[in-house]
Scaffold this active site. Structure first.
Site, PDB file in Angstrom:
ATOM      1  N   GLU A  77       0.825  -1.209   0.000  1.00 42.03           N
ATOM      2  CA  GLU A  77       0.000   0.000   0.000  1.00 42.03           C
ATOM      3  C   GLU A  77       0.859   1.259   0.000  1.00 42.03           C
ATOM      4  OE1 GLU A  77      -3.148   2.828   0.432  1.00 42.03           O
ATOM      5  OE2 GLU A  77      -2.871   0.898  -0.563  1.00 42.03           O
ATOM      6  N   HIS A  80       2.541   1.967  -3.321  1.00 45.35           N
ATOM      7  CA  HIS A  80       1.565   2.566  -4.233  1.00 45.35           C
ATOM      8  C   HIS A  80       1.406   4.066  -3.950  1.00 45.35           C
ATOM      9  CE1 HIS A  80      -1.829   3.144  -6.795  1.00 45.35           C
ATOM     10  NE2 HIS A  80      -2.698   3.253  -5.811  1.00 45.35           N
ATOM     11  N   HIS A 142     -12.056   6.041  -8.274  1.00 48.46           N
ATOM     12  CA  HIS A 142     -10.594   6.083  -8.229  1.00 48.46           C
ATOM     13  C   HIS A 142     -10.004   5.445  -9.486  1.00 48.46           C
ATOM     14  CE1 HIS A 142      -6.882   6.849  -6.270  1.00 48.46           C
ATOM     15  NE2 HIS A 142      -6.577   5.591  -6.002  1.00 48.46           N
ATOM     16  N   HIS A 251     -21.755  -6.573 -16.745  1.00 50.11           N
ATOM     17  CA  HIS A 251     -20.436  -6.336 -17.331  1.00 50.11           C
ATOM     18  C   HIS A 251     -20.272  -7.137 -18.628  1.00 50.11           C
ATOM     19  CE1 HIS A 251     -16.339  -5.103 -17.504  1.00 50.11           C
ATOM     20  NE2 HIS A 251     -15.832  -6.299 -17.257  1.00 50.11           N
ATOM     21  N   HIS A 309      -5.887  -8.208 -17.352  1.00 49.49           N
ATOM     22  CA  HIS A 309      -7.186  -7.630 -17.710  1.00 49.49           C
ATOM     23  C   HIS A 309      -7.187  -6.125 -17.456  1.00 49.49           C
ATOM     24  CE1 HIS A 309     -11.217  -8.150 -19.044  1.00 49.49           C
ATOM     25  NE2 HIS A 309     -11.784  -7.814 -17.906  1.00 49.49           N
TER      26      HIS A 309
END
Length: 345
Positions: A77, A80, A142, A251, A309
């Site tokens: 985290e 990032h 986000h 989706h 993906h």
């Protein structure tokens, strides 16, 4: 004066290219952070248990006794956050370097300001992602914010490169075909973010059916209830199975509609050589992304394939914007004499 403008413009071309590539890296690290369940590796923001570096377990237990420290997730985290902060500095550098050129007619100053505003909003969404405990609405925004930063960087880079080469090609007017394809892509990207933020990636077993049915039991009202209150913690999701199935099926349908929209766009412009090859590239990227999505379902969402993906979504977005650029600013390709078939009388 002109030499100074050209030299500064050249540096901005390089910097915006770096920013474009670096944004893609930040997005991939963000996806990895989420996929290894490290989004709440640090329960506070901007520090981690009150520190700029991951502390030891003793300090963490005193700061947040209700959240045990997991060093690996905490470091994922924080890494990032570090690189996202560095991206913010790149944006500030672009704005600062472009400040003396803001009144020049060839410099897209407003686009630079838009990039600055979006990166600031993206930082706020990053904070809310932690403080609101992975609330799906914020997580999805986000993701879309990251793509917005990427595409603004790309468009700014293309505009600056265009200006640095002294090109004055008049932009073509927008039309409904491009708008439709872009709109459907944004909706599909949002649906993809909603799938991820609600942990609905494997809500359906099998393809093309879902749980052995073409139209399984689904709860769309709960799956797309966007005004629910903020829960205590959305790690691993809070929705029941039928709601997640509805998200996954939506989706899949979105992917089908996107494919049709992109194919219709190519049909409309297949005779225009200045853009045809780029639209074919977009169709190829779409096909690859669809195949990766199917493989994710069949193979139960392995980490490397889920990351691929995400990379596919980035590539498809960049591809469509790249094609749109060449349509909007590309020079028409003249038809040579050899390309014209003689008329037999």
């Amino acid at each position: 004066m002109q030499h100074s403008f050209e030299r500064r413009l050249l540096w901005l071309v390089r910097l915006t290219l770096i920013g474009t590539l670096f944004t893609a890296v930040v997005m991939m690290v963000g996806a990895w952070t989420r996929l290894v369940d490290a989004g709440l590796g640090c329960p506070d923001w901007p520090g981690c248990y009150g520190r700029l570096l991951v502390p030891d377990s003793e300090h963490a237990s005193l700061r947040h006794p209700d959240v045990p420290l997991e060093p690996f997730k905490a470091w994922v985290e924080m890494v990032h956050r570090y690189i996202a902060s560095l991206l913010g500095l790149v944006v500030l550098s672009v704005v600062a370097l472009g400040w003396p050129l803001r009144k020049h007619t060839q410099y897209p100053w407003r686009l630079s300001l838009a990039l600055l505003v979006v990166i600031l909003l993206q930082g706020a969404f990053g904070a809310f992602t932690v403080t609101l405990k992975l609330w799906p609405q914020v997580v999805t925004l986000h993701l879309l914010g990251g793509l917005s930063v990427l595409l603004l960087f790309l468009w700014l880079h293309l505009r600056l490169r265009h200006a640095s080469h002294g090109r004055t090609t008049q932009a073509r007017r927008a039309n409904g075909w491009w708008a439709l394809a872009g709109f459907v892509l944004v909706i599909q990207l949002a649906l993809g973010g909603w799938v991820s933020s609600n942990y609905a990636g494997i809500a359906c077993q099998g393809f093309p059916t879902c749980n052995t049915q073409w139209w399984p039991e689904m709860d769309f009202s709960e799956g797309f209830h966007l005004t629910q209150t903020v829960g205590p913690n959305y790690l691993h999701g809070q929705l029941h199975a039928d709601a997640r199935t509805a998200i996954q099926v939506a989706h899949r349908l979105g992917a089908l509609i996107l494919g049709i929209a992109l194919f219709m766009l190519w049909l409309r412009y297949r005779s225009r050589q200045e853009v045809n090859k780029y639209l074919l590239m977009v169709l190829a990227l779409y096909g690859l992304q669809a195949a990766i999505g199917v493989a994710n379902v069949i193979l139960w969402l392995p980490l490397w394939l889920a990351l691929l993906h995400t990379a596919g979504a980035i590539g498809l977005s960049v591809g469509l914007v790249w094609a749109w650029w060449h349509w909007r600013y590309g020079e028409p390709v003249p038809v040579s004499v050899s390309m014209v078939k003689p008329v037999v009388t």
